[in-house]
Design an enzyme around this catalytic site. Structure first.
Site, PDB file in Angstrom:
ATOM      1  N   GLU A  49       9.238  17.398  37.458  1.00  0.00           N
ATOM      2  CA  GLU A  49       8.467  17.495  36.226  1.00  0.00           C
ATOM      3  C   GLU A  49       8.099  16.112  35.719  1.00  0.00           C
ATOM      4  OE1 GLU A  49      11.141  19.923  33.825  1.00  0.00           O
ATOM      5  OE2 GLU A  49      11.851  18.146  32.756  1.00  0.00           O
ATOM      6  N   CYS A  50       6.846  15.972  35.328  1.00  0.00           N
ATOM      7  CA  CYS A  50       6.291  14.757  34.746  1.00  0.00           C
ATOM      8  C   CYS A  50       6.481  13.562  35.677  1.00  0.00           C
ATOM      9  CB  CYS A  50       6.872  14.519  33.354  1.00  0.00           C
ATOM     10  SG  CYS A  50       5.786  13.521  32.296  1.00  0.00           S
ATOM     11  N   ALA A  51       7.466  12.700  35.454  1.00  0.00           N
ATOM     12  CA  ALA A  51       7.676  11.557  36.335  1.00  0.00           C
ATOM     13  C   ALA A  51       7.854  11.997  37.782  1.00  0.00           C
ATOM     14  CB  ALA A  51       8.890  10.756  35.873  1.00  0.00           C
ATOM     15  N   SER A  68       5.090  19.699  38.098  1.00  0.00           N
ATOM     16  CA  SER A  68       4.275  19.926  36.912  1.00  0.00           C
ATOM     17  C   SER A  68       4.575  18.846  35.879  1.00  0.00           C
ATOM     18  CB  SER A  68       4.595  21.311  36.327  1.00  0.00           C
ATOM     19  OG  SER A  68       4.134  21.440  35.006  1.00  0.00           O
TER      20      SER A  68
END
Length: 470
Positions: A345-347, A438
């Protein structure tokens, strides 16, 4: 079960909540008390400073992502064995999820915890007007017990006298402390807020110690403790990850990936410092062995890795180091190619892409990322559009987006999530092979089935690898 507790709030962001809350945690811990630190909302950074001050994990209390019904149980879980708990609020006292009234606001969580609130007020550039401000906050919602004020950024003894005099005359709320302006306790910021404590190491420890010394010298700790003890007993049982999930079928023993618990590697360190403690606790309850590792320094995945979790953080600040660690990038690409389950997620999404700001990343996903000036921020209600190791299609979750990067493309042929914004529907992320990636940050206590699904995928991969070896 009763835990003395206080909520540290403010009229708005930037008033000094983190300085006061972290300093209070440090000052109480210095007295020999076991202090349980908590943070309202999805913030990962403030709990890092809280953890340094308390010597135990900082816990988030997010009524949007986890549901109001879980706030008291999660609080009691995190505060087990503590003498007192300090809960730092988010934004202004009454600011919650956009368009949803009080949901997920500091006031909402304070009411769910039946906790007294101490308001941190920035005293700079005002004198008698402070009484009108505090009176308004104290009377806005009678169910919120605003029980004290701590003045921050006070310029002088004369200034403090004027502020105290106004509050005594016009607010009816006692002043429990006054902090002078101090450069020593300032925590440096950048594009997404404060610099995480994990990145500042010795500097962060010194900053926390300075905050503790400032608060100890400037506030009435005994009065705050007495106030915390007025919080009534909560009618709730502590949250228990073992009660939320059952161990994945066929998982047992303690020999890692070879016949027992599937080993799930969880990225950490300075580049991937965003995580909720409950996520790992749920994976453990689902039968997994959780093994942390630091992609900035590890040249390979932990031995026997059967699942990989790469959470949020700041890979854009360590892009050269991450890119230069080709051995680990190749190992992660090989793991994905072999069907190893990955939740990012993200990073983690940025790290799995082809490149970040022009430098090679793992190449697992057909997307490239770059920094922008635009901040994407907000709660999301999402539905899984395709099966993945994290969530079967149709699963519904609540999460939070917070980034200044953009991926091009932002979704694959099999998007991870779909949600609706005021501008219309949006698809986002990647659910390809055995990879789920995501921008959406998730607190798994709000959707424990995520841990079960991922642990099951890791167990299946481990069993398949064992059968192939046999």
């Amino acid at each position: 079960m009763n835990v003395p507790r206080l909520v540290i709030a403010a009229p708005s962001s930037g008033a000094g909540k983190t300085t006061v809350a972290t300093g209070l945690i440090a000052a109480l811990a210095a007295r020999g008390l076991a202090v349980s630190p908590h943070k309202v909302g999805p913030d990962y950074i403030d709990p890092g400073y809280h953890a340094l001050a308390a010597g135990r994990p900082g816990r988030n209390l997010d009524a949007f992502m986890c549901g109001p019904e879980r706030i008291a149980p999660l609080f009691l879980h995190g505060a087990a064995g503590a003498d007192v708990a300090v809960v730092e609020g988010v934004m202004g006292l009454f600011d919650g999820a956009s368009g949803r009234g009080e949901l997920a606001s500091t006031a909402h969580v304070a009411k769910l915890l039946r906790a007294p609130v101490v308001l941190v007020v920035d005293g700079s550039s005002q004198s008698r007007s402070v009484a009108a401000l505090v009176h308004g906050f104290a009377s806005w919602d009678p169910q919120v017990r605003l029980a004290g004020v701590i003045l921050n950024r006070v310029a002088s003894d004369r200034h403090e006298h004027l502020l105290r005099e106004a509050l005594e005359e016009g607010s009816g709320v006692p002043v429990l402390g006054a902090l002078r302006r101090s450069a020593a306790v300032a925590t440096p910021s950048r594009h997404l807020g404060l610099i995480p404590a994990v990145e500042r190491s010795a500097e962060a420890l010194r900053a926390v110690a300075d905050m503790g010394a400032l608060v100890a010298a400037s506030v009435d700790l005994d009065a705050l403790l007495e106030l915390a003890r007025t919080a009534p007993e909560l009618d709730a049982e502590p949250w228990d990850p073992a009660a939320e999930v059952a161990p994945v079928a066929g998982v047992g023993g303690s020999d890692g990936s070879l016949g027992g618990r599937p080993r799930i590697a969880v990225a950490g360190g300075a580049a991937f410092s965003f995580s909720y403690a409950e996520n790992a606790e749920l994976l453990g309850a689902a039968g997994a062995e959780v093994v942390p590792f630091d992609p900035l320094h590890a040249s390979a995945l932990p031995a026997g890795t059967a699942g990989l979790v790469i959470g949020g953080g700041f890979p854009e600040l360590y892009v050269r180091e991450l890119s230069g660690n080709a051995a680990l990038r190749d190992a992660i690409a090989a793991f994905a190619a072999a069907g190893g389950p990955i939740a990012a997620e993200c990073a983690g999404l940025l790290y799995l892409g082809r490149e970040l700001d022009g430098l090679p990343m793992c190449g697992v996903l057909d997307t490239s990322a770059r920094m922008t000036e635009r901040l994407t921020l907000g709660y999301r209600e999402a539905v899984a559009l395709h099966d993945s190791p994290l969530a079967p299609a149709g699963s519904r979750v609540r999460g939070h987006e917070f980034h200044r990067t953009v991926c091009e493309p932002g979704a694959g042929d099999h998007p991870a999530w779909g949600w609706r914004l005021p501008t219309g529907p949006r698809t986002e992320g990647f659910a390809a092979g055995n990879v789920h990636a995501s921008y959406l940050h998730l607190h798994w206590a709000g959707a424990p089935a995520l841990a079960v699904s991922f642990a099951a995928a890791a167990a299946e991969f481990s069993a398949g690898r064992r059968d192939s070896a046999g």
